[in-house]
Design a protein around this motif. Structure first.
Motif, short mmCIF file in Angstrom:
data_model
loop_
_atom_site.label_atom_id
_atom_site.label_comp_id
_atom_site.label_asym_id
_atom_site.label_seq_id
_atom_site.Cartn_x
_atom_site.Cartn_y
_atom_site.Cartn_z
N GLN A 219 58.81 81.96 -15.62
CA GLN A 219 57.61 82.44 -16.27
C GLN A 219 57.01 82.22 -17.30
OE1 GLN A 219 59.56 87.32 -17.07
NE2 GLN A 219 61.63 86.41 -16.71
N PHE A 220 57.51 81.34 -17.86
CA PHE A 220 56.90 81.00 -19.20
C PHE A 220 55.62 79.83 -18.76
CE2 PHE A 220 59.99 81.11 -22.90
CZ PHE A 220 59.62 82.33 -23.78
N ALA A 221 56.16 79.64 -17.58
CA ALA A 221 54.86 78.59 -17.09
C ALA A 221 53.51 79.66 -15.93
CB ALA A 221 55.76 78.04 -15.71
N ALA A 222 54.77 80.27 -15.96
CA ALA A 222 53.76 81.09 -15.35
C ALA A 222 52.17 82.01 -15.59
CB ALA A 222 53.62 82.46 -14.14
N LEU A 223 53.08 82.29 -17.09
CA LEU A 223 52.04 83.29 -18.57
C LEU A 223 51.26 82.12 -19.27
CD1 LEU A 223 52.33 85.56 -20.08
CD2 LEU A 223 53.62 84.19 -21.44
N ARG A 224 51.82 81.26 -19.62
CA ARG A 224 50.57 80.16 -19.73
C ARG A 224 50.14 79.49 -19.08
NH1 ARG A 224 48.53 80.94 -23.40
NH2 ARG A 224 48.34 79.06 -24.66
N ASN A 225 50.20 79.01 -17.55
CA ASN A 225 49.39 78.24 -17.12
C ASN A 225 49.87 77.17 -17.34
OD1 ASN A 225 47.84 78.20 -14.69
ND2 ASN A 225 45.41 77.46 -16.63
N ARG A 226 50.49 76.93 -17.53
CA ARG A 226 51.75 75.41 -18.17
C ARG A 226 52.95 75.00 -16.98
NH1 ARG A 226 50.73 72.47 -22.10
NH2 ARG A 226 49.33 73.52 -23.73
N PRO A 227 52.03 74.90 -15.28
CA PRO A 227 53.21 74.09 -13.94
C PRO A 227 54.36 73.58 -14.53
CG PRO A 227 50.76 73.72 -13.62
CD PRO A 227 50.47 74.49 -14.61
N GLU A 228 53.95 72.41 -15.96
CA GLU A 228 54.78 71.35 -15.84
C GLU A 228 56.26 71.79 -17.24
OE1 GLU A 228 52.00 71.48 -19.76
OE2 GLU A 228 52.08 72.07 -17.91
N LEU A 229 56.18 73.57 -18.16
CA LEU A 229 57.89 74.10 -18.06
C LEU A 229 58.34 74.34 -17.28
CD1 LEU A 229 55.39 76.84 -20.28
CD2 LEU A 229 56.75 74.41 -21.23
N ILE A 230 58.13 74.39 -15.64
CA ILE A 230 59.20 74.45 -15.23
C ILE A 230 60.52 73.34 -14.86
CG2 ILE A 230 59.84 75.44 -12.15
CD1 ILE A 230 56.84 76.29 -12.24
N ASN A 231 60.08 72.26 -14.86
CA ASN A 231 61.01 70.96 -14.41
C ASN A 231 61.05 70.23 -15.95
OD1 ASN A 231 61.39 71.92 -11.96
ND2 ASN A 231 59.63 71.08 -11.07
N ALA A 232 60.51 70.82 -16.85
CA ALA A 232 60.27 70.38 -18.22
C ALA A 232 61.69 69.23 -18.15
CB ALA A 232 59.44 70.94 -19.50
N PRO A 233 62.09 68.27 -19.06
CA PRO A 233 63.02 67.66 -20.20
C PRO A 233 63.63 68.68 -20.77
CG PRO A 233 61.34 66.32 -19.74
CD PRO A 233 60.97 67.04 -19.06
#
Length: 323
Positions: A219-233
Motif C-alpha cells: 500500500q505504501f508503494a502505491a501511495l507514494r509511487n515508490r514501487p521499490e518498497l514492495i520488495n525492499a530488503p
C-alpha cells in the motif's frame, strides 16, 4: 535463387532471435524501467542524486545525459552531483541498454536555488509528513487476550536539507511491545538511514500477523509511487511481543530479511528453517527478565545455534523485562 520478400523477412527475424539467445537457450530480456528518476529542487552547493531501477537481463549499460549531452563517467544506475551549482540545473535522463535493446527514462528536472546549507548531522531528518496505513486484523494478544483490531504502520523517508531521499534501497522496521514505541529520534540516526538509503517503518501495536507488514509495504508503494518498497530488503527489530513479531517475520520471509534483532522476546510461532538460520540475528534479554521470556528465547536461540545459525545473544546485566 531469390527468396520471396516475406520469406526474407521471416529468415531475418529468425536470425535476430537466434542472436539474442543466451547459451542457455533463453531469450535475452530487453531493459524495462520500473522506477523513473525523480526531479528535485536543491540549494546551491548541496548534493543531488538521480536513480533509476530497471528490469532486464545483464549486462546492463547506463548512460546519463544532461540537456541531451552525455555526462562522462555517469554510467551507473545512480548519478550524483556532489555540489550542485546553477549550471547543473536542467533535465536529466538515462538510457539503459543490453543486447536485446535499450530504453530511455522520463526526464527528471533539477532546480538549483539560493539558500543556506549548514553542515553537520542536523542537515538530516525524517520526513515531517509521515505516511500512515491502518490495517484491521483479528489477531489475539497472548499476553492479555485482547484482540488487536487496528494496526498502524507509519512510513518515514529520510530528508537531507529539506529534500526527500530519491530512492529507497531498504527498510528498517521497529516493532514495539505492549507499551511505548520504537523510533529513530536523533539526527545521527537520520543520517545513518540517509547514507544507506533506508526508510523507516514503525508499527503501532503488538500481537500482529506478519503478513500485515507485507500488505502495508504494497500500500505504501502505491501511495507514494515508490514501487521499490514492495520488495525492499528489511532489517527488523522489536521488543517483547514485538520481538516475537520480529522473529516470525524473519522466519517467514528470510529471503528479504537482512538481519533481525528480537529483544526480550515472547514466544514466536514460526518454525525454523535452514534459510531462516542463515539470516544474521542478535537476541537481547535482561538478566532478571520474565521467566517465560528467558526460557523461550534461550530455547529458540540455542535450537538455532546447534544447527549453525548466524545468531548471537546479548544479556543486559541488572535489567528486567522491557515491554
Amino acid at each position: 535463387m531469390k527468396l520471396p520478400r516475406m520469406k526474407c523477412a521471416l529468415v531475418l527475424a529468425l536470425l535476430v532471435s537466434l542472436i539474442a539467445h543466451r547459451a542457455t537457450g533463453q531469450v535475452v530480456q530487453a531493459p524495462v524501467i520500473t522506477l523513473q528518476p525523480r526531479g528535485q529542487t536543491n540549494a546551491i552547493g548541496s548534493p543531488a542524486t538521480f536513480a533509476v531501477a530497471v528490469s532486464g537481463d545483464a549486462p546492463l549499460a547506463y548512460q546519463w545525459q544532461h540537456a541531451t549531452t552525455n555526462i562522462p563517467g555517469a554510467t551507473n544506475a545512480t548519478y550524483t552531483i556532489a555540489s550542485a551549482l546553477t549550471n547543473a540545473a536542467g533535465t536529466y535522463v538515462v538510457t539503459v541498454s543490453n543486447g536485446a535493446g535499450s530504453v530511455t527514462s522520463a526526464g527528471a528536472t533539477l532546480g538549483v536555488v539560493a539558500g543556506s546549507n549548514p553542515q553537520g548531522t542536523s542537515d538530516y531528518e525524517l520526513s515531517a509528513n509521515n505516511y500512515q496505513i491502518v490495517i484491521t486484523t483479528a489477531q489475539d494478544d497472548p499476553e492479555n487476550g485482547i484482540s488487536q483490531t487496528n494496526v498502524t504502520y507509519t512510513l518515514s523517508i529520510p530528508h537531507r536539507r529539506g529534500h526527500e531521499m530519491p530512492v529507497v534501497r531498504g527498510i528498517v522496521i521497529g516493532a514495539p511491545g505492549r507499551s511505548g514505541s520504537i523510533g529513530p529520534s536523533s539526527p545521527s540516526w537520520h543520517r545513518w538511514l540517509w547514507d544507506r538509503q533506508f526508510a523507516w517503518i514503525g508499527i503501532s501495536t503488538h500481537g500482529t500477523p506478519v503478513n500485515t507488514l507485507t500488505n502495508a509495504l504494497g500500500q505504501f508503494a502505491a501511495l507514494r509511487n515508490r514501487p521499490e518498497l514492495i520488495n525492499a530488503p528489511v532489517c527488523i527489530h522489536g521488543i517483547s511481543m514485538g520481538g516475537a513479531f520480529t522473529y516470525d517475520f524473519a522466519a517467514t520471509y528470510p529471503e528479504r530479511t537482512i538481519a533481525f534483532l528480537p529483544h526480550h522476546m515472547y514466544t514466536p510461532s514460526v518454525a525454523q528453517t535452514p534459510a531462516f538460520r542463515a539470516v544474521p540475528g542478535m537476541f537481547t534479554q535482561g538478566e532478571f527478565d520474565a521467566e517465560g521470556v528467558s526460557t523461550h528465547q534461550w530455547k529458540h536461540f540455542e535450537d538455532g545455534r546447534t544447527q549453525g545459525a548466524l545468531w548471537s545473544m546479548w544479556v543486559d546485566w541488572g535489567q528486567n523485562h522491557l515491554a
